[in-house]
Design an enzyme around this catalytic site. Sequence first.
Site, PDB file in Angstrom:
ATOM      1  NE  ARG A 305      -3.888  -2.219   1.195  1.00 23.05           N
ATOM      2  CZ  ARG A 305      -4.868  -2.508   2.042  1.00 23.05           C
ATOM      3  NH1 ARG A 305      -5.255  -1.615   2.941  1.00 23.05           N
ATOM      4  NH2 ARG A 305      -5.485  -3.674   1.984  1.00 23.05           N
ATOM      5  CD  GLU A 307      -2.679   2.740   3.478  1.00 20.58           C
ATOM      6  OE1 GLU A 307      -3.890   2.914   3.571  1.00 20.58           O
ATOM      7  OE2 GLU A 307      -2.040   1.970   4.212  1.00 20.58           O
ATOM      8  NE  ARG A 313      -5.189   2.672  12.483  1.00 26.10           N
ATOM      9  CZ  ARG A 313      -6.441   2.649  12.877  1.00 26.10           C
ATOM     10  NH1 ARG A 313      -6.766   2.057  14.008  1.00 26.10           N
ATOM     11  NH2 ARG A 313      -7.380   3.177  12.156  1.00 26.10           N
ATOM     12  CG  HIS A 314      -1.621   3.146   8.144  1.00 27.11           C
ATOM     13  ND1 HIS A 314      -2.230   3.944   9.074  1.00 27.11           N
ATOM     14  CD2 HIS A 314      -2.613   2.557   7.422  1.00 27.11           C
ATOM     15  CE1 HIS A 314      -3.554   3.851   8.919  1.00 27.11           C
ATOM     16  NE2 HIS A 314      -3.807   3.012   7.932  1.00 27.11           N
ATOM     17  CD  GLU A 459      -9.894  -1.738   9.522  1.00 29.73           C
ATOM     18  OE1 GLU A 459     -10.277  -0.563   9.478  1.00 29.73           O
ATOM     19  OE2 GLU A 459      -9.564  -2.390   8.507  1.00 29.73           O
ATOM     20  CB  SER A 462     -11.854  -4.791   6.300  1.00 34.46           C
ATOM     21  OG  SER A 462     -11.784  -3.602   7.024  1.00 34.46           O
ATOM     22  NE  ARG A 510      -3.429  -1.540  11.026  1.00 37.57           N
ATOM     23  CZ  ARG A 510      -4.377  -0.872  10.393  1.00 37.57           C
ATOM     24  NH1 ARG A 510      -5.647  -1.099  10.686  1.00 37.57           N
ATOM     25  NH2 ARG A 510      -4.058   0.005   9.481  1.00 37.57           N
TER      26      ARG A 510
HETATM   27  P1  ATP Z   1      -7.139   1.493   7.898  1.00 38.80           P
HETATM   28  O1  ATP Z   1      -8.513   2.064   7.787  1.00 38.80           O
HETATM   29  O2  ATP Z   1      -6.746   1.187   9.302  1.00 38.80           O
HETATM   30  O3  ATP Z   1      -6.110   2.248   7.136  1.00 38.80           O
HETATM   31  P2  ATP Z   1      -8.001  -0.251   5.845  1.00 38.80           P
HETATM   32  O4  ATP Z   1      -9.445  -0.341   6.167  1.00 38.80           O
HETATM   33  O5  ATP Z   1      -7.545   0.659   4.774  1.00 38.80           O
HETATM   34  O6  ATP Z   1      -7.180   0.072   7.196  1.00 38.80           O
HETATM   35  P3  ATP Z   1      -8.161  -2.882   4.737  1.00 38.80           P
HETATM   36  O7  ATP Z   1      -8.107  -2.579   3.301  1.00 38.80           O
HETATM   37  O8  ATP Z   1      -9.468  -3.148   5.366  1.00 38.80           O
HETATM   38  O9  ATP Z   1      -7.428  -1.695   5.538  1.00 38.80           O
HETATM   39  O10 ATP Z   1      -7.098  -4.050   5.036  1.00 38.80           O
HETATM   40  C1  ATP Z   1      -7.382  -5.193   5.814  1.00 38.80           C
HETATM   41  C2  ATP Z   1      -6.511  -5.224   7.056  1.00 38.80           C
HETATM   42  O11 ATP Z   1      -5.129  -5.085   6.714  1.00 38.80           O
HETATM   43  C3  ATP Z   1      -6.761  -4.079   8.020  1.00 38.80           C
HETATM   44  O12 ATP Z   1      -7.840  -4.378   8.868  1.00 38.80           O
HETATM   45  C4  ATP Z   1      -5.459  -4.022   8.768  1.00 38.80           C
HETATM   46  O13 ATP Z   1      -5.385  -5.026   9.770  1.00 38.80           O
HETATM   47  C5  ATP Z   1      -4.442  -4.355   7.710  1.00 38.80           C
HETATM   48  N1  ATP Z   1      -3.856  -3.143   7.114  1.00 38.80           N
HETATM   49  C6  ATP Z   1      -4.421  -2.335   6.207  1.00 38.80           C
HETATM   50  N2  ATP Z   1      -3.591  -1.361   5.831  1.00 38.80           N
HETATM   51  C7  ATP Z   1      -2.449  -1.555   6.515  1.00 38.80           C
HETATM   52  C8  ATP Z   1      -1.194  -0.898   6.540  1.00 38.80           C
HETATM   53  N3  ATP Z   1      -0.957   0.143   5.775  1.00 38.80           N
HETATM   54  N4  ATP Z   1      -0.230  -1.377   7.350  1.00 38.80           N
HETATM   55  C9  ATP Z   1      -0.459  -2.464   8.124  1.00 38.80           C
HETATM   56  N5  ATP Z   1      -1.621  -3.132   8.135  1.00 38.80           N
HETATM   57  C10 ATP Z   1      -2.619  -2.696   7.341  1.00 38.80           C
HETATM   58 MG    MG Z   2     -10.573  -1.860   6.564  1.00 37.91          MG
END
Ligand code: ATP
Ligand code: MG
Length: 536
Positions: A305, A307, A313-314, A459, A462, A510
Amino acid sequence: MSQVEENQVAPVVDENAPSKAALKKAAKEAEKAQKKAEIAKKQAETQPVYVPPKLTLEQMKDAKFGDMPLHQSQPEFTSDNQFTDIKLLTPGPVKIRAYLHNVRATGKSAFTILRQRQFTLQAVFFGEKDMIKYINSVPKESYVEVEGIYKASEQPINSCSISGFELEITRFFAITRAVSMLPLQVEDAARPDSAFEVKDTVFVKPGRDTRFDNRILDLRTPANQSIFKVRMAIQQSFMKFLIEKNFMQITSPKIISGSSEGGADIFSLQYFGQPACLAQSPQLYKQMSIAAGFQRVFEIGPVFRAEKSHTHRHLCEFTGMDIEVEVFQHYHEVLVILDQLMKFIFKNTLETCQEEIDFIRKQFDLKMPPTIEWTEETVIVDFRDGAKWLQEAGYKQSEVEDLNTENERALGKIVKEKFHTDFYILDKFPGSIRPFYTMPDVDDNRFSNSYDMFIRGEEICSGAQRIHDPEYLKERIVAKGINPDTLKDYIDAFRYGCPPHAGAGLGLERIVMLMLGIEDCRQCCLFPRTPERLTP
Ligand code: ATP
Ligand code: MG
């Protein structure tokens, strides 16, 4: 000469140029420093530098100490390993290899601490001065081979994890010497935060960048070694549970064409002249595996990602643990699996990693909350109820908008107060904030058959029921403003008959972070990738 270089040599009038007096002072200081260096050089010449003995293979047979030769193959290979793991030592003569965690010598003895993974053992030598000098010359963190007698210690050794025993050294060899000026002291990296918070402390807390720049040393601390054991236990529990439930393990491609599931968070790359990207999740491919008749699948793999988030947590690359299953009557079938799965992970990990958790607690001491609480019957909260509870507690939260981090945490607290659990599921998210493949709720299409799981109000997962009808899927894709041509293969996967299905994506780092109560998920990743960090 280039323009830049020309500019560099052009005369410049510097208004801040030093005064004559300042120049004179600087010259005097330089002279002083030179004199000092000359004296030091003379002293070094008169005091011979200690040169440790470098052994040959032949000399190794009888030597009691010295640096090992690089090529140390024995004349004959035997599969019989004469080295014992530090945790499996029994009283008597033993031979081990370990890191030299610490060393200090007096005239008559050398005291060392040897370390393997998170375990430390005191090893002492009383005897020849030459050997004491040699042992003392080996820098901390060097990798050494030691022979000796393992025996009960007279007093408990509090500075070591093995406190009831010690090793009386008979032979001591450096296999590879560490540099003497380490960029990070493992002992400092291993100190609990409270040690740095004491008034007038002499310890200097290593900064986060120093740790991650020197991750090899940072990873040697007992707490870090333990974090990775816990991480492994979580992955293993995840696999064990699902294999027993007849899941098939899959490995989906990570290089994919176009732009994954769309959005801005993708790492683009060129694939032999074609636009491609790194997978943002195994989403499309795990669903295609269901369309291919696999019924129940799971995957543990890297997720990318792009991001630019600077949060605890990212990560830009994390480990995703994904499942996807056929559902028969209701998408809650998958919630039952997820619920049992998480409890299996919690129980199994806490049971098998007690010792590791103790090491982790020792380092992260006061800041760590106690281990997580959960209820036998999992709390499933409807999104609308969650929004209502937040409003009642004074937070601004609409029924049809996503939770921000603050509200997510606040809802975690409310649920903990109401139900005494750190783990819960939030169900029926608004459809507008979920991806195109999410199945809307038949009763109220403002909402959807989708859910998140939380630990300590953050979280970890998902998931949703997915749309398994190609025409409806295409409609949703268009409604979300995505060009359906970019998802042709995915949509086509549902044209040949596909069972209704649902699934979920969990983030491993996480889960490790939140189960243990560690502050930052970077600490749960071997070599973290963040917007600023691509090395080591
Ligand atoms: P957030 O809202 O916390 O950024 P997300 O809803 O974008 O997360 P999902 O696409 O739902 O993330 O990804 C599924 C799972 O992967 C998340 O619940 C989380 O545990 C993990 N996750 C998502 N993005 C990241 C990240 N950048 N780094 C670490 N773990 C992540
Ligand atoms: Mg999510």
